[in-house]
Design a protein around this motif. Structure first.
Motif, mmCIF file in Angstrom:
data_model
loop_
_atom_site.group_PDB
_atom_site.id
_atom_site.type_symbol
_atom_site.label_atom_id
_atom_site.label_comp_id
_atom_site.label_asym_id
_atom_site.label_seq_id
_atom_site.Cartn_x
_atom_site.Cartn_y
_atom_site.Cartn_z
ATOM 1 N N GLN A 152 15.370 -10.874 -21.310
ATOM 2 C CA GLN A 152 15.026 -11.235 -22.523
ATOM 3 C C GLN A 152 13.218 -10.856 -22.701
ATOM 4 O O GLN A 152 12.707 -11.066 -23.798
ATOM 5 C CB GLN A 152 15.109 -12.791 -22.907
ATOM 6 C CG GLN A 152 14.398 -13.537 -21.604
ATOM 7 C CD GLN A 152 14.432 -14.960 -21.936
ATOM 8 O OE1 GLN A 152 15.118 -15.504 -22.892
ATOM 9 N NE2 GLN A 152 13.810 -15.780 -21.109
ATOM 10 N N HIS A 153 12.794 -10.224 -21.573
ATOM 11 C CA HIS A 153 11.329 -9.752 -21.816
ATOM 12 C C HIS A 153 11.012 -8.471 -22.381
ATOM 13 O O HIS A 153 11.842 -7.747 -22.150
ATOM 14 C CB HIS A 153 10.719 -10.024 -20.230
ATOM 15 C CG HIS A 153 10.759 -11.151 -19.565
ATOM 16 N ND1 HIS A 153 12.146 -11.599 -19.051
ATOM 17 C CD2 HIS A 153 9.837 -12.212 -19.504
ATOM 18 C CE1 HIS A 153 11.587 -12.749 -18.432
ATOM 19 N NE2 HIS A 153 10.485 -13.282 -18.858
ATOM 20 N N CYS A 154 10.255 -8.401 -23.372
ATOM 21 C CA CYS A 154 9.841 -7.444 -24.200
ATOM 22 C C CYS A 154 8.395 -7.152 -24.552
ATOM 23 O O CYS A 154 7.662 -8.062 -24.308
ATOM 24 C CB CYS A 154 10.882 -6.897 -25.185
ATOM 25 S SG CYS A 154 10.634 -8.533 -26.417
ATOM 26 N N TRP A 155 8.113 -5.856 -25.339
ATOM 27 C CA TRP A 155 6.786 -6.073 -25.855
ATOM 28 C C TRP A 155 7.025 -5.735 -27.203
ATOM 29 O O TRP A 155 7.955 -4.899 -27.651
ATOM 30 C CB TRP A 155 5.973 -4.832 -25.120
ATOM 31 C CG TRP A 155 5.781 -5.354 -23.756
ATOM 32 C CD1 TRP A 155 4.653 -5.959 -22.996
ATOM 33 C CD2 TRP A 155 6.725 -4.753 -22.646
ATOM 34 N NE1 TRP A 155 4.889 -5.734 -21.782
ATOM 35 C CE2 TRP A 155 6.113 -5.368 -21.576
ATOM 36 C CE3 TRP A 155 8.092 -4.219 -22.572
ATOM 37 C CZ2 TRP A 155 6.621 -5.050 -20.423
ATOM 38 C CZ3 TRP A 155 8.628 -4.028 -21.183
ATOM 39 C CH2 TRP A 155 7.964 -4.572 -20.345
ATOM 40 N N PHE A 161 -1.294 -5.028 -36.571
ATOM 41 C CA PHE A 161 -2.609 -4.680 -35.526
ATOM 42 C C PHE A 161 -2.308 -5.019 -34.050
ATOM 43 O O PHE A 161 -3.228 -4.538 -33.342
ATOM 44 C CB PHE A 161 -3.966 -5.229 -36.207
ATOM 45 C CG PHE A 161 -4.401 -4.493 -37.576
ATOM 46 C CD1 PHE A 161 -5.034 -3.185 -37.385
ATOM 47 C CD2 PHE A 161 -4.268 -5.048 -38.611
ATOM 48 C CE1 PHE A 161 -5.472 -2.490 -38.608
ATOM 49 C CE2 PHE A 161 -4.745 -4.353 -39.688
ATOM 50 C CZ PHE A 161 -5.266 -3.175 -39.815
ATOM 51 N N ALA A 162 -1.213 -5.764 -34.209
ATOM 52 C CA ALA A 162 -1.016 -6.368 -32.543
ATOM 53 C C ALA A 162 -0.436 -4.853 -31.943
ATOM 54 O O ALA A 162 0.786 -4.607 -32.496
ATOM 55 C CB ALA A 162 -0.022 -7.246 -32.741
ATOM 56 N N ARG A 163 -0.709 -4.870 -30.758
ATOM 57 C CA ARG A 163 -0.156 -3.787 -29.876
ATOM 58 C C ARG A 163 0.365 -4.151 -28.656
ATOM 59 O O ARG A 163 -0.221 -4.789 -28.002
ATOM 60 C CB ARG A 163 -1.204 -2.631 -29.639
ATOM 61 C CG ARG A 163 -1.605 -1.852 -30.656
ATOM 62 C CD ARG A 163 -2.243 -0.594 -30.588
ATOM 63 N NE ARG A 163 -1.829 0.395 -29.859
ATOM 64 C CZ ARG A 163 -2.362 1.541 -29.296
ATOM 65 N NH1 ARG A 163 -3.630 1.557 -29.398
ATOM 66 N NH2 ARG A 163 -1.485 2.358 -28.571
ATOM 67 N N ARG A 164 1.640 -3.877 -28.414
ATOM 68 C CA ARG A 164 2.190 -4.002 -27.060
ATOM 69 C C ARG A 164 1.942 -5.382 -26.601
ATOM 70 O O ARG A 164 1.701 -5.609 -25.576
ATOM 71 C CB ARG A 164 1.807 -3.000 -26.042
ATOM 72 C CG ARG A 164 2.783 -2.907 -25.058
ATOM 73 C CD ARG A 164 2.681 -1.574 -24.240
ATOM 74 N NE ARG A 164 3.685 -1.380 -23.490
ATOM 75 C CZ ARG A 164 3.740 -1.880 -22.184
ATOM 76 N NH1 ARG A 164 2.736 -2.699 -21.947
ATOM 77 N NH2 ARG A 164 4.777 -1.605 -21.023
ATOM 78 N N ARG A 165 2.248 -6.360 -27.357
ATOM 79 C CA ARG A 165 2.111 -7.757 -27.013
ATOM 80 C C ARG A 165 3.641 -8.250 -26.287
ATOM 81 O O ARG A 165 4.456 -8.166 -26.772
ATOM 82 C CB ARG A 165 1.962 -8.701 -28.233
ATOM 83 C CG ARG A 165 0.600 -8.467 -29.005
ATOM 84 C CD ARG A 165 -0.348 -9.350 -28.777
ATOM 85 N NE ARG A 165 -0.026 -10.811 -28.639
ATOM 86 C CZ ARG A 165 -0.005 -11.780 -29.335
ATOM 87 N NH1 ARG A 165 -0.320 -11.594 -30.597
ATOM 88 N NH2 ARG A 165 0.516 -12.990 -29.137
ATOM 89 N N PRO A 166 3.286 -8.978 -25.155
ATOM 90 C CA PRO A 166 4.363 -9.525 -24.459
ATOM 91 C C PRO A 166 5.270 -10.541 -25.262
ATOM 92 O O PRO A 166 4.492 -11.297 -26.017
ATOM 93 C CB PRO A 166 3.872 -10.304 -23.169
ATOM 94 C CG PRO A 166 2.549 -9.567 -22.992
ATOM 95 C CD PRO A 166 2.186 -9.014 -24.559
ATOM 96 N N ALA A 167 6.608 -10.703 -25.015
ATOM 97 C CA ALA A 167 7.440 -11.362 -25.858
ATOM 98 C C ALA A 167 8.354 -11.561 -25.281
ATOM 99 O O ALA A 167 8.988 -11.073 -24.350
ATOM 100 C CB ALA A 167 7.722 -10.744 -27.347
ATOM 101 N N ILE A 168 9.258 -12.811 -25.788
ATOM 102 C CA ILE A 168 10.408 -13.281 -25.042
ATOM 103 C C ILE A 168 11.524 -13.334 -26.479
ATOM 104 O O ILE A 168 11.235 -13.727 -27.549
ATOM 105 C CB ILE A 168 10.388 -14.663 -24.707
ATOM 106 C CG1 ILE A 168 9.325 -14.746 -23.495
ATOM 107 C CG2 ILE A 168 11.910 -15.127 -24.137
ATOM 108 C CD1 ILE A 168 9.780 -13.751 -22.219
ATOM 109 N N ALA A 169 12.701 -12.789 -26.007
ATOM 110 C CA ALA A 169 13.733 -12.664 -27.157
ATOM 111 C C ALA A 169 14.847 -13.599 -26.889
ATOM 112 O O ALA A 169 15.341 -13.880 -25.790
ATOM 113 C CB ALA A 169 14.077 -11.241 -27.140
ATOM 114 N N ARG A 170 15.292 -14.206 -28.148
ATOM 115 C CA ARG A 170 16.283 -15.207 -27.867
ATOM 116 C C ARG A 170 17.176 -15.163 -29.156
ATOM 117 O O ARG A 170 16.686 -14.954 -30.426
ATOM 118 C CB ARG A 170 15.858 -16.694 -27.908
ATOM 119 C CG ARG A 170 15.119 -17.264 -28.770
ATOM 120 C CD ARG A 170 14.766 -18.878 -28.754
ATOM 121 N NE ARG A 170 14.401 -19.306 -29.948
ATOM 122 C CZ ARG A 170 15.131 -20.112 -30.815
ATOM 123 N NH1 ARG A 170 16.461 -20.310 -30.373
ATOM 124 N NH2 ARG A 170 14.762 -20.528 -31.978
#
Length: 148
Positions: free
Chosen positions: A83-86, A91-100
């Protein structure tokens, strides 16, 4: 019209064309309507990229996207495995994110709000999804990306 859009979605070079723009920091030209998700291949571990449409943005740090090709979408399967991604959006670049994956009852509310806010886009998209995969907008998976 749905037939043309369906063919376009199956044209790899066309759907991948925005990726270099996002990677160059020019994602803002899409006005937050499109976003780039970078994820890891579930078997290869290699970084993969996909450009998706923002279906809903309920908060600055939350974005909802749809898996238009259903559960067989590679990006969807990869995010189910890890679930970890970017995310790059605006203007936001390559922000860490969690997918659900959203539960069906929550996804229903998302697609209903989309239908009300964008009736023409909803009708067109519904036709494209049905022609492409033989499913409805209500039946495809919806994923919330939570930027950290």
């Amino acid at each position: 019209m749905a037939s043309l859009a369906s063919r376009m979605l199956h044209t790899r070079w066309l759907v991948r064309a925005p990726i270099p723009l996002f990677r160059a920091g020019l994602g803002f030209v899409f006005g937050g309507r499109l976003l780039l998700v970078e994820h890891l291949g579930r078997k290869s571990g290699v970084h993969r990229f996909v450009v998706l449409e923002c279906v809903e943005r309920p908060a600055k740090h939350r974005v909802v996207v749809a898996s238009g090709f259903g559960e067989r979408s590679q990006w969807y399967a990869n995010l189910r495995a890890d679930q970890h991604c970017w995310v790059s959006i605006g203007f936001a670049r390559r922000r860490p994110a969690i997918a659900r994956t959203l539960p069906p009852e929550v996804a229903e509310g998302v697609i209903e709000r989309y239908r009300v806010a964008h009736p023409k886009a909803y009708d067109e998209l519904a036709g494209v999804i049905e022609e492409s995969i033989g499913s409805t907008l209500e039946a495809i998976p919806y994923v919330e990306l939570i930027l950290t």
